[in-house]
Design a protein around this motif. Structure first.
Motif, PDB file in Angstrom:
ATOM      1  N   MET A 310       0.828  -1.202   0.000  1.00 33.19           N
ATOM      2  CA  MET A 310       0.000   0.000   0.000  1.00 33.19           C
ATOM      3  C   MET A 310       0.869   1.261   0.000  1.00 33.19           C
ATOM      4  SD  MET A 310      -2.649   1.314   2.937  1.00 33.19           S
ATOM      5  CE  MET A 310      -1.236   1.640   4.030  1.00 33.19           C
ATOM      6  N   ARG A 311       1.904   1.267   0.833  1.00 32.44           N
ATOM      7  CA  ARG A 311       2.795   2.430   0.910  1.00 32.44           C
ATOM      8  C   ARG A 311       3.527   2.653  -0.411  1.00 32.44           C
ATOM      9  NH1 ARG A 311       4.282   4.256   6.138  1.00 32.44           N
ATOM     10  NH2 ARG A 311       3.287   3.089   7.830  1.00 32.44           N
ATOM     11  N   TRP A 312       3.974   1.561  -1.051  1.00 29.91           N
ATOM     12  CA  TRP A 312       4.686   1.714  -2.312  1.00 29.91           C
ATOM     13  C   TRP A 312       3.774   2.250  -3.402  1.00 29.91           C
ATOM     14  CZ3 TRP A 312       4.745  -1.538  -6.939  1.00 29.91           C
ATOM     15  CH2 TRP A 312       5.721  -1.136  -7.863  1.00 29.91           C
ATOM     16  N   GLN A 313       2.544   1.769  -3.454  1.00 33.49           N
ATOM     17  CA  GLN A 313       1.581   2.288  -4.429  1.00 33.49           C
ATOM     18  C   GLN A 313       1.373   3.786  -4.224  1.00 33.49           C
ATOM     19  OE1 GLN A 313      -1.559  -0.801  -3.602  1.00 33.49           O
ATOM     20  NE2 GLN A 313      -1.740  -0.763  -5.829  1.00 33.49           N
ATOM     21  N   GLN A 314       1.267   4.206  -2.980  1.00 30.12           N
ATOM     22  CA  GLN A 314       1.086   5.628  -2.689  1.00 30.12           C
ATOM     23  C   GLN A 314       2.305   6.431  -3.113  1.00 30.12           C
ATOM     24  OE1 GLN A 314       0.272   5.486   1.516  1.00 30.12           O
ATOM     25  NE2 GLN A 314      -1.924   5.129   1.238  1.00 30.12           N
ATOM     26  N   SER A 315       3.507   5.850  -2.910  1.00 31.74           N
ATOM     27  CA  SER A 315       4.735   6.564  -3.263  1.00 31.74           C
ATOM     28  C   SER A 315       4.848   6.772  -4.764  1.00 31.74           C
ATOM     29  CB  SER A 315       5.963   5.806  -2.745  1.00 31.74           C
ATOM     30  OG  SER A 315       6.247   4.673  -3.548  1.00 31.74           O
ATOM     31  N   MET A 316       4.295   5.867  -5.553  1.00 28.49           N
ATOM     32  CA  MET A 316       4.367   5.997  -7.008  1.00 28.49           C
ATOM     33  C   MET A 316       3.527   7.158  -7.520  1.00 28.49           C
ATOM     34  SD  MET A 316       4.566   2.149  -8.540  1.00 28.49           S
ATOM     35  CE  MET A 316       3.006   1.615  -7.834  1.00 28.49           C
ATOM     36  N   LEU A 317       2.567   7.593  -6.707  1.00 23.79           N
ATOM     37  CA  LEU A 317       1.749   8.741  -7.092  1.00 23.79           C
ATOM     38  C   LEU A 317       2.512  10.045  -6.915  1.00 23.79           C
ATOM     39  CD1 LEU A 317      -1.620   7.646  -5.428  1.00 23.79           C
ATOM     40  CD2 LEU A 317      -0.918   7.375  -7.820  1.00 23.79           C
ATOM     41  N   THR A 318       3.563  10.014  -6.076  1.00 21.39           N
ATOM     42  CA  THR A 318       4.406  11.190  -5.839  1.00 21.39           C
ATOM     43  C   THR A 318       5.854  10.771  -6.032  1.00 21.39           C
ATOM     44  OG1 THR A 318       4.370  10.668  -3.481  1.00 21.39           O
ATOM     45  CG2 THR A 318       2.811  12.317  -4.250  1.00 21.39           C
TER      46      THR A 318
END
Length: 330
Positions: A310-318
């Motif tokens: 989940m954290r990695w997916q969020q990081s890909m947005l920024t």
């Protein structure tokens, strides 16, 4: 042996330096220490190159830490370790020598050097006890990193035995968690598998190829559990013998890949490429010494991996928040 109550080391009010505070382990330690009532000292890699002795000595003399956690390191997976052995050996050895030696000269009250379970012999008896160190040959693919970690361990132990310094080493098993490295060339197995499965899912690829046979077994510990254990060890443990930090549980690479496919919701086929290296067959540390003092991990593997994905997916947005590469761990 465990410290007696009379020798409990209280971090409250201390000036504490987490060397490598921006890396995965260092950032976890920083989060954990925020509840300890200590003053956290910070310096960036741009401000201080820990491989340079004079720079390190001068900064430490100015900052005057009471306690040090050394999480700074150049890290990476099989590819990075095999490709850049000179850098892994030089950088990590110099970080150890410079910080530990300077801590001795300055009279730092307590120091914890963080090793790695790769320091143990490739074919050590399982689970691996602390006494297995230097009883056999290392795994060739990460020998340079292991030798550097052993050098730091031995220096901390030498200052403890020769000068009575309260310097010790904690030996964590394989780690994962927030701020993990997802770089395709430098990542460890869990983030590498998460990225492979995710990209295959997005692209609609029917197969994912995983290096090796899938039979090696690994023990994984969430980095927040490690941080909690390190604070526990800093406060309650006296060396100079080093102490293992692990979960006590292992999983095959095959089963880890299946679990990650489930978490990512990838329903294609997983192919294991036996022409690629497996690495060490098993790497399960014996946490008896630590567990006998009352510490246990609290984050199970599926929960921790789900959170990491989940954290990695969020990081890909920024894009600016993508986890640091191997060379940024200092």
């Amino acid at each position: 042996m465990a410290e007696s109550d009379n020798h409990h080391f209280d971090l409250q009010g201390k000036r504490v330096w987490v060397a490598g505070h921006s890396g995965m382990v260092g950032s976890a330690l920083t989060r954990r220490l925020q509840s300890e009532g200590c003053e956290l000292l910070e310096v960036t890699h741009e401000e201080l190159d820990l491989t340079r002795q004079l720079e390190t000595e001068e900064w430490m003399a100015s900052a005057r830490p009471d306690a040090i956690f050394i999480a700074a390191a150049k890290v990476g997976g099989i590819i990075a370790n095999s490709t850049y052995p000179a850098e892994f050996l030089y950088d990590n050895t110099m970080i150890a020598m410079n910080i530990i030696h300077s801590a001795h000269r300055l009279g730092v009250q307590k120091l914890l050097w963080l090793g790695s379970s790769c320091i143990f012999p490739k074919f050590a008896d399982q689970p691996i006890q602390e006494s297995s160190l230097l009883t056999g040959a290392l795994e060739p693919t990460n020998e340079a990193y292991a030798v550097a970690k052993i050098a730091g361990l031995k220096l901390a132990e030498a200052y403890a035995r020769e000068y009575g310094q309260n310097f010790l080493t904690a030996m964590p098993t394989s780690l994962y968690g927030p701020n993990d490295n997802f770089d395709p060339q430098n990542s460890h197995v869990l983030p590498a598998l998460i990225r492979k499965m995710h990209e295959a899912k997005v692209s609609g690829s029917p197969t994912v190829v995983v290096w090796g046979t899938g039979t090696p077994k690994r023990e994984f510990l969430h980095v927040d559990d490690l941080a909690d254990a390190c604070v526990f060890v800093m406060e309650k443990y006296v060396g100079p013998e080093f102490i293992n930090i692990g979960s006590g549980h292992e999983i095959s690479i095959h089963d880890a890949a299946i679990l990650i496919a489930k978490i990512v919701d990838y329903d294609g086929s997983i192919i294991f490429d036996a022409s690629r290296p497996d690495g060490t067959p098993r790497k399960l540390v014996d946490p008896t010494r630590l567990q006998s003092m009352g510490w246990r991990p609290s984050i199970d593997l599926e929960t921790g991996l789900s959170d990491l994905y989940m954290r990695w997916q969020q990081s890909m947005l920024t894009p600016n928040n993508i986890a640091p590469t191997a060379t940024a761990a200092r």
